[in-house]
Design a protein around this motif. Structure first.
Motif: not given
Length: 478
Positions: A431-434, A437-442, A444-456
């Motif tokens: 679930a968290v991995g999904s 990667f969804s946030s990373l694609a949405a 434009d490859g912002d790794w920090s945003a993807a990590f923050r969203h999945s960590l929440l």
């Protein structure tokens, strides 16, 4: 000439076994080694991919095959230890784990490594219920708090320190063959554990030995159910949405397992005694463990991805960045084991609050980190808080969950508890991995945003475990 039978281990009238702390030490080393292999391999994936020319599907099986077979054998192995004594199961499991670790390190192809990892996971599943069973047998009442605290520290440290140790071994062994040392390091430790385990662990079952058959129908139903539930969770390379139909099929099989066990228990000793689900402490603790591991394990998965793939950290630096969590978890686990009998479930609730606060702190800190700043330094403080909280969750919750479980069911009870943890871990990572990667694609490859969203999301999952703990606290208060 006849002699009186010695008191069974765990018998309240028997004197404490003078070797129980030595036996515990051997068990903790074995538990650390087997649980470490859940996380240590993550940082070795790039090296294995290059050295073996492994496909993404191969890498997924190398990572997830271990978890799959680990969860598959926990309950049958625990039941075997209950019926026939811990020593044989422990020694066989460690010997198999050692041999398959060597085979994994020697792997000339991805297929070889996948097969070795499947066997290695099964060996780990044989070992772990024996460790918990040994604590139940050799320690009594409130005295169990300290060894369970040490076991909780072992679980927390092994999960968090895996990336660091893996990074060190890869740095020492080199990018080409360093990944092999991730497996070879188990061999000398395993050999010593086999010898000491044979000398120190209990040789007799905690109750009357049961040499009848091991409920083969129950073994098959439980095994099929666990595999059907875990397979779509751990196989992210399967893109067909139809794979999720396996989950309800698995749940249906587990329901059939419960009905079978209920019928079988009227005639024979079952694989798992369903009466344990009549113990409020066991049910609630199992639910908290399942949900907590859903968020807890996923943290290290996404943090390693963020640091290595997103920020270009080496495996060693990524491991160092996660170390504050491991240190906090180790310190608090040892303390939590000592004071859990005084404070009970409220201690677990306090720990869960600490984890949620720490993870939210990581998200807030990352939102304020200047470009180019060392992320590891900025996140060290909140990760330490989260680690301290985690140490007050795992060990105390395990102590409370197993407190009322009869010693003759200690292995199977612990096996079912750990099976739930494996399922929770797999579901949480999926679930968290999904979301990652969804946030990373949405974005434009912002790794920090993807990590923050999945960590929440991980923090939200852990908050669900907090709600379960608070319900129990309020129930006792009333």
């Amino acid at each position: 000439m006849s002699t009186a039978a010695a008191p069974a281990p765990g018998d309240a009238t028997a004197p404490p076994d003078p070797r129980r702390w030595s036996a515990l030490a051997v068990g903790l080393v074995a538990a650390f080694m087997t649980l470490l292999d859940v996380s240590i391999v993550n940082v070795a994936v790039p090296s294995m991919e290059r050295a073996l020319d492994a496909s993404p599907s191969d890498l997924q099986w190398i990572l997830s095959g271990y978890a799959l077979t680990f969860g598959l054998v926990l309950v049958p192995a625990g039941r075997y230890g209950d019926a026939h004594g811990r020593r044989t199961a422990f020694v066989v499991g460690i010997a198999l784990f050692t041999a398959t670790s060597a085979l994994a390190g020697l792997a000339p192809s991805p297929q070889w490594l996948i097969a070795a990892r499947l066997l290695q996971g099964a060996a780990a599943g044989i070992v772990n219920p024996q460790v918990t069973g040994v604590i139940q047998e050799l320690f009594r009442g409130p005295e169990r708090g300290r060894p369970f605290g040490l076991l909780g520290a072992t679980i927390g440290i092994s999960t968090a320190v895996g990336p660091l140790l893996g990074g060190l071994l890869i740095a020492l062994g080199g990018p080409e063959h360093g990944w092999r040392w991730v497996f070879f390091v188990n061999v000398p430790v395993g050999v010593v554990a086999v010898v000491l385990g044979w000398r120190l662990l209990p040789t007799r079952p905690a109750g009357r030995a049961d040499h009848r058959r091991m409920d083969p129908v129950g073994v098959v139903l439980l095994g099929v159910g666990v595999v059907l539930v875990l397979l779509p969770l751990v196989q992210e390379q399967w893109r067909d949405p139809a794979k999720w139909l396996l989950v309800p099929a698995g749940l249906g099989t587990l329901l059939a397992f419960g009905l079978w066990e209920r019928w079988y228990a009227r005639r024979h000793e079952p694989l798992f005694d369903l009466r344990l689900f009549g113990l409020r402490s066991y049910v609630l603790g199992a639910v908290i463990a399942l949900v907590y591991f859903g968020g807890f394990t996923a943290i290290f998965f996404i943090f390693t991805l963020y640091l290595q793939n997103g920020l270009g950290y080496s495996a060693l630096l990524a491991g160092l960045a996660i170390t504050p969590f491991a240190l906090g978890s180790a310190a608090a686990s040892a303390l939590g084991g000592r004071i859990v009998n005084r404070y009970g479930r409220p201690l677990v609730a306090v720990g869960l609050v600490g984890v949620v606060v720490g993870l939210v702190g990581v998200v807030l800190v990352l939102g304020a980190v200047p470009d180019g700043a060392p992320v590891g330094w900025w996140t060290a403080g909140p990760l330490l808080v989260a680690g301290l909280g985690s140490g007050l969750v795992i060990a105390p919750n395990q102590t409370l969950t197993l407190a009322e479980v009869p010693v003759p069911q200690a292995g199977s009870g612990a096996g079912m508890l750990q099976t739930g943890q494996r399922i929770g871990s797999a579901a949480g990572i999926a679930a968290v991995g999904s979301v990652f990667f969804s946030s990373l694609a949405a974005n434009d490859g912002d790794w920090s945003a993807a990590f923050r969203h999945s960590l929440l999301l991980a923090a939200g999952i852990i908050a669900l475990a907090l709600i379960a703990a608070l319900v129990d606290v309020l129930h006792h208060h009333r």
